[in-house]
Design a protein around this motif. Structure first.
Motif, short mmCIF file in Angstrom:
data_model
loop_
_atom_site.label_atom_id
_atom_site.label_comp_id
_atom_site.label_asym_id
_atom_site.label_seq_id
_atom_site.Cartn_x
_atom_site.Cartn_y
_atom_site.Cartn_z
N MET A 1 -1.28 18.75 10.59
CA MET A 1 -2.03 18.98 11.83
C MET A 1 -2.60 20.40 11.82
O MET A 1 -1.90 21.37 11.60
CB MET A 1 -1.12 18.78 13.05
N LEU A 2 -3.90 20.49 12.07
CA LEU A 2 -4.58 21.77 12.03
C LEU A 2 -4.22 22.62 13.24
O LEU A 2 -3.85 22.10 14.30
CB LEU A 2 -6.09 21.55 12.01
N LEU A 3 -4.37 23.89 13.08
CA LEU A 3 -4.31 24.82 14.21
C LEU A 3 -5.73 25.31 14.46
O LEU A 3 -6.44 25.67 13.52
CB LEU A 3 -3.40 26.00 13.90
N PRO B 1 -2.52 23.57 18.63
CA PRO B 1 -2.54 22.39 17.75
C PRO B 1 -3.79 21.53 17.98
O PRO B 1 -4.29 21.40 19.10
CB PRO B 1 -1.29 21.61 18.13
N LEU C 1 -4.11 18.57 18.35
CA LEU C 1 -3.97 17.52 19.36
C LEU C 1 -4.68 17.86 20.66
O LEU C 1 -5.05 16.98 21.43
CB LEU C 1 -2.49 17.29 19.69
N ILE D 1 -27.56 22.00 16.70
CA ILE D 1 -28.64 21.02 16.78
C ILE D 1 -29.02 20.97 18.26
O ILE D 1 -28.46 20.21 19.04
CB ILE D 1 -28.19 19.64 16.27
N ARG E 1 -19.02 21.31 16.22
CA ARG E 1 -18.61 21.54 17.60
C ARG E 1 -17.24 20.92 17.85
O ARG E 1 -16.92 19.86 17.32
CB ARG E 1 -19.64 20.93 18.56
N ARG F 1 -14.24 20.47 21.23
CA ARG F 1 -14.01 20.66 22.65
C ARG F 1 -12.51 20.82 22.89
O ARG F 1 -11.71 20.02 22.36
CB ARG F 1 -14.53 19.47 23.46
N GLN G 1 -13.68 23.47 27.43
CA GLN G 1 -14.95 24.04 26.96
C GLN G 1 -15.32 23.51 25.58
O GLN G 1 -14.47 23.28 24.73
CB GLN G 1 -14.81 25.57 26.87
N PHE G 2 -16.63 23.31 25.41
CA PHE G 2 -17.16 23.05 24.06
C PHE G 2 -17.33 24.40 23.35
O PHE G 2 -17.74 25.39 23.99
CB PHE G 2 -18.52 22.36 24.15
N VAL H 1 -13.98 21.08 2.25
CA VAL H 1 -13.20 20.83 1.03
C VAL H 1 -11.73 21.12 1.30
O VAL H 1 -10.86 20.30 1.04
CB VAL H 1 -13.72 21.69 -0.13
N SER H 2 -11.46 22.29 1.87
CA SER H 2 -10.06 22.67 2.10
C SER H 2 -9.59 22.24 3.49
O SER H 2 -8.40 22.29 3.77
CB SER H 2 -9.91 24.19 1.98
N ASP H 3 -10.52 21.81 4.36
CA ASP H 3 -10.21 21.46 5.74
C ASP H 3 -9.69 22.68 6.51
O ASP H 3 -8.92 22.55 7.45
CB ASP H 3 -9.19 20.31 5.80
N ARG H 4 -10.11 23.86 6.11
CA ARG H 4 -9.67 25.08 6.80
C ARG H 4 -10.74 25.57 7.75
O ARG H 4 -11.92 25.54 7.43
CB ARG H 4 -9.41 26.19 5.78
N ALA I 1 -19.90 28.51 22.46
CA ALA I 1 -21.16 27.77 22.48
C ALA I 1 -22.27 28.72 22.90
O ALA I 1 -22.09 29.57 23.77
CB ALA I 1 -21.05 26.60 23.45
#
Lengths: 994, 99
Positions: free
Chosen positions: B1-3, B14, B16, B26, B57, B59, B66-67, B75-78, B85
């Protein structure tokens, strides 16, 4: 006591006998035993049958990497678990276990005929043998494959156990409680950092538990272990046993599965069986150790053939000799120590057979002192014995040729092909591996996460270097935490250093084509299969893996990957790193579904939203249906009524007098602010500027692509205040979309958006007597200025209300919104007031029928994300004079204005039958297959008011086909249906004006 | 799970709590009616599909709502960075030169 159990030896409790059953027979064991160690103590090696060939198999390891000894365990109804590793399952009182994949019994298995027919099951046999005829797939091949091949049987009952889940945040997580992990923890604990040390075994200590003769800091290994763990506890280190690190995810997020009750005689009532820990650690130390490799030779899978390290573990941890006269076959020094330990414990070692011609002098001396015969520079070319090894055939290797073979009798064969660092978790992080040509193994290279790898897990061997490496890893982690700790040195005596060489298949003087030299024991993949796969064109290890299934079993190739790679690389005449290594994926070991699900099951799988009127509906015996996350009253059956009868009655009663409906689940958004009307003009297709306060209008929301996203009636309460309603399922999506535009495209607009879905309870009254029921309860409203499509703030039954006059039924209708806490009071007041008019509560099904009779659409049912306003016949809702609104530009895109789009129409069957929703529509029922489908039925109901079924459908060019007949193939024949308007009931709308 | 770091809350939280919301930068054309069919098609459907740093983007849907924008390496998902915004697209090139 059996002659294989040594009194007083090992870490089992000799004063605590426990009995258990295996295949119906009761065996004695000890507290601390695994099922495998207890069976071995009873001289039982035969524990299972192999996956494909049904060959007899015994435990080959003493840990979680076990491929063979898979058993079913049971603790009463619903608590049967297949494919449990006998080498991991701890004994408990009354444990019931059974072997798998055999019939009629383990010692005589009819399926073993597959072993003779092995030529049918070679690499890729799934693709070759079961290809044709196609009709055989369902009836012959699949049942055959399913019954013959396979692991244990899935349980059929729901799992009655509870599973828990916890989060844990820590500075340092150390995975692996062996020498390296403990050394790292000892250093880090003194830095003040929060440290967690986890290990999958019931005890911390790792290999030290199997090497009690080693001395650390002047103490015997086990005494040093006790002192060290006491020190860790004193420093507040969290020690977790029976806890497997199953996956290593982004940013040092590690999943741990803790097994809580499987080892207990009687689990506490309601105690969770397993607990999933989701750990976020600043630093991770991976000290997972190494896994021993088998040697690949003909008959290397016979019961009694096991890894030398496993035999050493059974002896030293469980006090079990795995045989009276075991032979040892090795290419690594470590197996020599296993032989010495067994010899010292009373087994007669038949021989140490080493593939190497040069052996360390101290090992040769130690063997000579014990009178053990040593065969250097030898290979093994076969084994004999039906259900247990009886002898091994060995041949000298001289200058690359295999000499004459001879048989050596033995009752066990301890093999070692060297050790593979356990890099599974490191691989989960996409850390790169580098091939080490000296040790013929992959070692960790470039890291992607904040982690250190220590000990045998990065190819080190011997306790002195491993402990020093653990210290280094601990210090590195502490430094990365910006803390400090002192270095430590652990003096080691009686260390067991070692090195070895790696092999592909062992050389043989026999035809390699006939050898059953297993690489992957669990999936029955032989060296021959791997070479065949290469001959048949597989070039990448990923292809070889899938073609042969090597490494695809539940052990994920823990033992087979490197041997498989070495053989495939040899067959390809390439270096192993050019052939590559398959990717390890979580979980590290098989993990129960319950542990993943945790609390999210049954009633707590997903929340159930209930309206304030829900308790009334429940008391009335309503039948509910789920809509989005809500449960809504579907219909209110009277005694003896089925759904059809109840819905027909509710529909007729509403059209005849008055019906009452709980519409509280409708999404509600308040749009407020000086620019509210401009915002509404930009978001919705309709024009809002001229809508006066006190009036409402049907609103249509498109995506930027021009397709319908949502709809609902929107009331203007004041110049700067709109009460927007959305579909029940669309509420959150619509608010998200509004916020998106407001925050990122039009931040200049001064508008506030507030979700009020749950703040209002909404009750709909519909029918010719709706006004008569409502009117006496309303105060503060000018009825003379309250025509159809009006909204006002007033009181209803003394409750503050927002009253809408609108209709989703074609009858005179109202929607009364009151603060949610008053919802039930409003409902009961309206029910009381409606008694003289036989007011009829109705559910969502009647709501659907009534709206369909009028051709009102349900977004998401009559539209599917590809329907434009024109397609749905809603052109009238578009503010064509507006310069722009979301989706406007798309309505003139070439493929939107092109002819032949599917358009919403009504359908009436000629024979008066009801169509199935989702049924496909064709123009010519006699065309050849596959027919061209021109649309499908979107809504279909029996209409009690009309006396016949009605349907809506989207049909290509439907608006230009009014009156035409289309055909709907149904299970009971093709139905003819005529295309009509979607308004079936009261097309002139007179009832609304009443 | 990313931070993920929310640039409004100024907290790293997290994954989540967040929802993905498509490619960033765009902007909706000020006058869509002035666009050709091809230009409008590109606005609607054509996306970068980057291999490497991707401007996207998110949210903080279960937080401040907030957006905001982020640069994530596909590639690394980092996450390389997040920003509010409306802020300009950050120039990553000097960093690449430094590497």
């Amino acid at each position: 006591m059996s002659r294989y159990r040594i009194a007083g030896r090992g870490r089992v409790d000799h004063g605590a006998p426990i009995s258990f059953t295996f295949d119906g027979k009761t065996y004695p064991g000890l507290r601390g035993d695994t099922v495998a160690s207890a069976l071995l103590a009873n001289g039982v090696h035969l524990m299972g049958r192999s996956f494909k060939y049904h060959r007899p198999r015994g435990a080959v390891t003493a840990g979680s990497e076990e491929p063979n000894a898979l058993i079913g365990t049971s603790r009463g109804p619903g608590r049967f678990e297949p494919n449990t590793r006998a080498t991991v399952q701890e004994l408990r009182k009354g444990l019931v276990t059974e072997s798998q994949n055999k019939w009629p019994r383990l010692s005589f298995d009819i399926g073993a005929i597959n072993d003779r027919a092995y030529m049918l099951f070679s690499a890729g046999f799934y693709y070759k043998t079961f290809m044709w005829p196609k009709s055989f797939w369902d009836k012959v091949y699949e049942p055959f494959i399913r019954s013959a091949a396979g692991l244990g049987k899935s349980p059929t009952e729901a799992d009655p156990d509870r599973y828990a889940a916890r989060y844990l945040h820590t500075d340092l997580l150390i995975v692996g409680g062996g020498a390296a992990g403990i050394a790292a923890a000892l250093v880090a604990a003194k830095s003040g950092a929060r440290v967690v040390l986890v290990d999958e075994n019931p005890e911390l200590g790792g290999a030290l538990l199997s090497d009690p003769g080693v001395t650390v800091e002047g103490q015997p290994a086990w005494a040093w272990l006790d002192a060290s763990l006491a020190e860790l506890r004193a420093h507040g280190v969290r020690l977790m046993t029976r806890t497997t690190a199953i996956g290593y995810y982004h940013q040092n997020f590690v999943g741990l599965c803790e097994r809580l009750t499987d080892h207990l005689d009687t689990p506490p009532a309601n105690a969770p069986r397993e607990r999933m820990w989701r750990v976020r650690a600043d630093q991770v130390v991976l000290a997972q150790g190494a896994l021993e490799k088998p040697l690949v030779f003909d008959g290397n899978d016979r019961p009694g053939v096991m890894l030398a390290g496993a035999a050493q573990t059974y002896l030293n941890r469980y006090g079990v000799r795995v045989g009276d006269n075991p032979a040892v076959l090795t290419s690594h020094d470590s197996a020599w120590y296993a032989a010495f330990d067994l010899a010292d414990a009373g087994s007669r070692i038949a021989a140490i057979i080493d593939t190497r011609s040069e052996i360390r002098a101290d090992l040769l001396d130690a063997a000579r002192q014990r009178g053990i015969r040593v065969l250097q520079g030898h290979t093994a070319t076969g084994t004999k014995g039906r259900l247990r090894i009886a002898s091994v055939r060995v041949n000298p290797l001289r200058g690359g040729t295999v000499g004459a073979g001879r048989e050596i009798a033995c009752d066990a064969l301890l093999m070692s092909g060297g050790w593979t660092p356990s890099l599974h978790l490191f691989s989960h992080t996409k850390g790169s591996l580098a091939w080490d040509a000296d040790s013929n193994t992959f070692l960790p290279d470039r890291k992607t996460e904040a982690c250190q790898i220590a000990g045998a897990g990065r190819g080190l061997w011997g306790y002195a270097p491993v402990l020093a490496d653990g210290v280094a890893a601990g210090l590195a982690a502490v430094a990365a935490l910006s803390r400090s700790a002192g270095a430590r040195q652990f003096a080691v005596a009686n260390d067991r250093p070692g090195s070895g060489v790696s092999h592909t298949e062992l050389p043989t003087d026999r035809s390699p084509g006939k050898a059953k030299a297993f690489v992957d024991f669990q999936n029955d993949v032989t060296a021959k299969d791997l070479r065949l796969a290469v001959r048949e064109g597989m070039r990448s290890i990923e292809h070889v893996k899938r073609y042969t299934t090597n490494g695809m079993a539940t052990d994920q190739g823990k033992m087979s990957n490197i041997n498989g790679l070495m053989i495939a690389a040899d067959a390809l005449a390439k270096a192993p790193p050019q052939v590559g290594l398959t990717t390890f994926r979580p979980p590290y070991t098989p993990t129960s579904f319950g542990a993943f699900a945790g609390y999210l099951r049954g009633q707590t799988f997903q929340l159930t939203r209930k309206t304030p009127i829900d308790p009334w509906a429940e008391a009335q015996g309503a039948v509910f249906e789920p809509v989005a996350q809500w449960r809504r009253a579907w219909y209110f059956p009277k005694p003896g009524e089925d759904m059809h009868a109840a819905v027909a009655r509710e529909c007729l009663a509403t059209r005849a007098s008055v019906g009452i409906f709980d519409a509280s689940t409708l999404g509600k958004i308040e749009v407020a602010g000086p620019d509210a009307v401009e915002f509404m003009n930009r978001m919705y297709t309709n024009p809002w500027t001229k809508l006066a306060p006190g009036r409402c209008r049907y609103g249509l929301l498109l995506g930027e692509d021009g397709f319908i996203r949502d709809d609902g009636v929107i009331g203007r309460l004041a110049n700067d205040l709109f009460h927007v309603t959305t579909t029940t399922g669309g509420a959150a999506r619509v608010l998200n979309m509004m916020e998106d535009y407001l925050q990122t495209e039009w931040p200049d607009l001064n508008v506030w958006l507030t979700s009020t879905t749950e703040q209002w309870a909404t009750v709909a009254l519909n029918g010719p007597n709706a006004l008569a029921v409502l009117k006496p309860l309303v105060e503060g409203l000018d009825w003379d200025d309250f025509p159809h499509m009006s909204v006002a703030e007033c009181t209803v039954a003394g409750l503050p209300a927002r009253l809408f006059r609108l209709s989703f039924t074609g009858e005179v209708g109202f929607e009364v919104n009151v603060p949610a806490r008053h919802g039930l009071a409003l409902w009961t007041a309206l029910m009381d007031a409606g008694k003289p008019h036989d007011i009829c509560p109705y559910g969502t099904e009647t709501m659907h029928v009534l709206r369909a009779e009028k051709g009102y659409i349900i977004v998401g049912q009559d539209t599917d994300g590809t329907v434009t306003p024109q397609d749905a016949g809603l052109d009238w809702a578009i503010g064509k004079a507006k310069p722009d609104f979301v989706g406007k530009r798309s309505l003139s895109r070439p493929d939107i204005v092109a002819g032949g789009r599917k358009q919403l129409v009504g359908l009436l069957t000629e024979d008066g039958s009801r169509l199935e929703e989702g049924a496909q529509i064709v123009l010519d029922p006699n065309q050849p297959l596959p027919m061209k489908m021109v649309g499908h039925v979107t809504s279909s109901y029996d209409s009690a008011s009309l006396g016949h079924p009605i349907a809506m459908a989207v049909i290509e060019g439907g608006h230009d086909r009014m009156g035409e007949v289309v055909h709907v193939p149904m299970p009971d024949g093709v139905k003819r249906a005529r295309i009509t308007s979607t308004v079936f009931y009261d097309p002139s709308g007179d009832r609304l004006k009443a | 799970m990313l931070l993920i770091h929310c640039p409004y809350c100024e907290e790293t939280l997290p994954e989540l709590e967040f929802a993905y919301a498509g490619e960033a930068h765009i902007a909706r054309p000020a006058d869509p009616s002035a666009l050709s069919d091809e230009e409008w098609r590109d606005f609607l459907f054509i996306r970068t599909n980057a291999r490497g740093p991707h401007f996207e983007r998110w949210r903080h849907i279960h937080g401040c709502a907030q957006f905001f924008n982020a640069v994530r390496d596909t590639v690394s998902d980092r996450f390389l960075m997040t920003y509010k915004a409306g802020a300009p697209r950050p120039d990553l090139s000097p960093k690449e030169d430094a590497e």
